[in-house]
Design an enzyme around this catalytic site. Structure first.
Site, PDB file in Angstrom:
ATOM      1  N   LYS A  31       0.860  -1.181   0.000  1.00  0.00           N
ATOM      2  CA  LYS A  31       0.000   0.000   0.000  1.00  0.00           C
ATOM      3  C   LYS A  31       0.899   1.235   0.000  1.00  0.00           C
ATOM      4  O   LYS A  31       1.938   1.238   0.676  1.00  0.00           O
ATOM      5  CB  LYS A  31      -0.887  -0.018   1.244  1.00  0.00           C
ATOM      6  CG  LYS A  31      -1.893   1.110   1.330  1.00  0.00           C
ATOM      7  CD  LYS A  31      -2.728   0.977   2.604  1.00  0.00           C
ATOM      8  CE  LYS A  31      -3.775   2.060   2.727  1.00  0.00           C
ATOM      9  NZ  LYS A  31      -4.551   1.937   3.988  1.00  0.00           N
TER      10      LYS A  31
ATOM     11  N   SER B 211      -9.581   1.857   3.159  1.00  0.00           N
ATOM     12  CA  SER B 211      -8.731   2.613   2.281  1.00  0.00           C
ATOM     13  C   SER B 211      -7.706   1.764   1.518  1.00  0.00           C
ATOM     14  O   SER B 211      -7.152   2.236   0.525  1.00  0.00           O
ATOM     15  CB  SER B 211      -7.980   3.684   3.076  1.00  0.00           C
ATOM     16  OG  SER B 211      -7.071   3.104   3.976  1.00  0.00           O
TER      17      SER B 211
ATOM     18  N   SER C 233      -9.515  -0.298   7.468  1.00  0.00           N
ATOM     19  CA  SER C 233      -8.975  -0.113   6.114  1.00  0.00           C
ATOM     20  C   SER C 233      -8.281  -1.326   5.516  1.00  0.00           C
ATOM     21  O   SER C 233      -7.979  -1.334   4.323  1.00  0.00           O
ATOM     22  CB  SER C 233      -8.000   1.060   6.094  1.00  0.00           C
ATOM     23  OG  SER C 233      -8.705   2.269   6.032  1.00  0.00           O
TER      24      SER C 233
END
Lengths: 471, 96
Positions: A77, A152, A176
């Site tokens: 990420k 997210s 997330s």
């Protein structure tokens, strides 16, 4: 090539000479190119990956020892640092920024011979539940590109689900990792606060943030946690506790006691999910387990507590982006004041500004006690009550998200609707306890539902054993 | 508690952000909706509860205070939006 679910199978095929790291890497790279519409990757390290894969193949051919993650092609990420690589948290304010060091989690993956394939799209500064807040465009759901992958860590979830990489790292401040993993039909773990070092993560809510694995199997989830967990001289909040051999977990034997919040089944779930969750509960009971329906009178307070505290921490953490030392400076800045205000106003997206503003408000003179201070007190009540509940139960069981993947734009004009997507996930972050999501059903359109199990602090071993026993 | 444009202007100053008329209006609405939403906390009495501030259980985590050169001068300047050989450059702060 068949899609692998377990790293162990990849490593077995590598050992048997049925595949090579280069062949694996080429497979992932070609699948990434075949699905540009997903927008899962912000950057693919194509040449670097192929070189490292070839080097690893050469080491194997020479009979050299290889690390525990050899053959694992993994994505990061874009809020997890990787030395010498660009690093943006999907924000314009970090345009062109290149990381000077690697996160501790990145170092630990590399030390075990994982191969990093690229940077994964996410909501800007990890703020969002749909991946629509990225400055580099939304990520789309692999099974239905009209829909969101969740957020997210939406790029991480979509990439793993679409087999664009074998596993990914995400971060989880209010859900997330787990919510996008649930929407995309993969495994995702938010460890106990302090289990994994936060060094090299771009901070959002520092008392909530944890990195964690997003995988195609429970085995890989446990192995990645084992590799990444443990103390770190760069993060005093990374616990000194010894790291158990998580990957040696066995399915729990005997009967277990689960807690389910009564409120969960009182109209909060979409109908197909409610039916699937009820069926799961019945199946557990038939297998001899106990499922207690309990009242948790604080359920309504969880998302508000989370937003008060996380935005306050965010407003403080994001004050470092000033356009002075690094990141983007507004070309219109003429003095120090406009360097700050224009760089920040032009560099941050709408949701980030909204959260900075709310956080600034709750920390401001005259409102601190009524909002921030009060939320910290409620946080203690919620933690203590959760602990009590987990003294008499093995785990708290719920769906991970109240809905399957929703359509792009469906909730993005209503921040509060979107915040409620986190209703079942935020508790684990508020109380600092571990929680996992496992795929457990699909709706009639074929979209996945995730089941969440939450255990007491430092009980990741138990979490894996329970999950293995009931999935 | 109601947020108005004046409050948004003050908060924006504290946060070093700027909003034009339109986005200030949107921010007033959004913040008021969020404050309504978090008003659910009014339902619970926590006057006798201590705030929970630190989530980590370890206290006084010590390590040796060793000098390590983690980045070079050049690296530190690498990501600067504006720099010269030795320094970060910013617009003039103090007028003569």
């Amino acid at each position: 090539m068949s899609a692998y679910h377990r790293l162990a199978d990849i490593q077995a095929d590598l050992a048997a000479g049925k595949t090579t790291c280069v062949a694996l890497a080429e497979g992932y790279l070609s699948r990434i190119k075949a699905r540009p519409e997903l927008n899962a990757f912000l950057e693919v390290f194509e040449e670097e990956l192929l070189q490292q894969a070839a080097a690893q193949d050469a080491r194997r051919a020479e009979g050299q020892p290889l690390g525990r993650l050899h053959g694992l092609i993994i994505g990061l990420k874009d809020n997890i640092a990787y030395q010498g690589h660009r690093f943006s948290a999907s924000s314009k304010i970090l345009e062109g920024f290149e990381s000077l060091f690697s996160a501790t989690v990145t170092e630990r993956l590399l030390a075990e011979d994982a191969l990093i394939i690229g940077r994964l799209n996410c909501d800007e500064f990890a703020m969002g539940s749909s991946n629509e807040n990225s400055a580099y465009g939304p990520v789309r759901h692999p099974l239905d590109t009209e829909r969101v992958p969740g957020g997210s860590s939406g790029g991480s979830a979509a990439a793993v689900a679409a087999n664009l990489c074998h596993a990914a790292l995400g971060t989880d401040t209010g859900g997330s990792i787990r919510q996008p993993a649930s929407l995309c039909g993969i495994y995702g773990l938010k460890p106990t606060y302090g289990r994994i070092s936060r060094h090299g993560l771009i901070a959002y809510g520092s008392s909530f943030d944890q990195a964690g694995p997003m995988t195609r199997s429970l085995e890989d989830c446990a192995l990645l946690l084992e590799v990444m967990a443990g103390p770190d001289q760069f993060d005093a909040t990374a616990a000194r506790k010894p790291v158990p051999a998580y990957s040696d977990y066995q399915p729990a034997s005997g009967t277990m006691r689960f807690a389910v919040y009564e409120e969960v089944l009182q109209g909060g779930l979409e109908p197909e999910l409610e039916a699937a969750f009820k069926a799961k509960i019945e199946a557990l009971k038939e297998a001899g387990h106990t499922v207690d329906f309990v009242k948790f009178p604080y359920l309504d307070l969880l998302v508000p507590v989370y937003y008060l505290l996380a935005t306050a921490e965010a407003s403080s953490n994001l004050s470092r982006y000033t356009g002075v030392l690094y990141g983007k400076r507004s070309p219109e800045a003429t003095d120090l004041r406009t360097t700050y205000t224009l760089s920040r106003s032009q560099g941050f997206g709408e949701e980030v500004k909204r959260r900075i503003m709310l956080g600034t408000f709750v920390l401001s003179e005259g409102y601190y006690d009524a909002f921030y201070g009060k939320a910290q007190k409620v946080r203690r009540v919620v933690r203590d009550e959760t602990r009590k509940l987990l003294e008499s139960h093995d785990a708290i069981l719920s769906p991970t998200s109240p809905v399957a993947a929703f359509k792009l734009g469906e909730k993005s004009n209503d921040p509060i609707q979107l915040y409620l997507a986190d209703i079942f996930t935020v508790q684990a972050n508020i109380v600092g306890m571990p929680a996992i999501t496992v795929p457990f059903a699909n709706n009639s359109a074929g979209l996945p539902y995730g089941l969440q199990l939450m255990c007491g602090p430092w009980q990741e071993e138990k979490l894996f054993s329970l999950t293995a026993a009931i999935e | 508690m109601q947020i108005d444009k004046e409050t948004v202007r003050k908060l924006a100053h504290l946060a070093r952000l700027e909003f034009d008329e339109n986005s200030a209006e949107t921010m007033v609405n959004d913040m008021n909706r969020m404050l309504d939403f978090v008003a659910k906390l009014d339902a619970i009495d926590v006057s006798q509860v201590e705030p929970l501030i630190y989530m980590n259980e370890d206290v006084n985590v010590w390590r040796k205070d060793e000098v390590i050169n983690t980045i070079t001068h050049e690296e530190a300047l690498k990501n600067a939006p504006k720099k010269d050989t030795d320094f970060f450059r910013v617009p003039k702060v103090i007028e003569k």
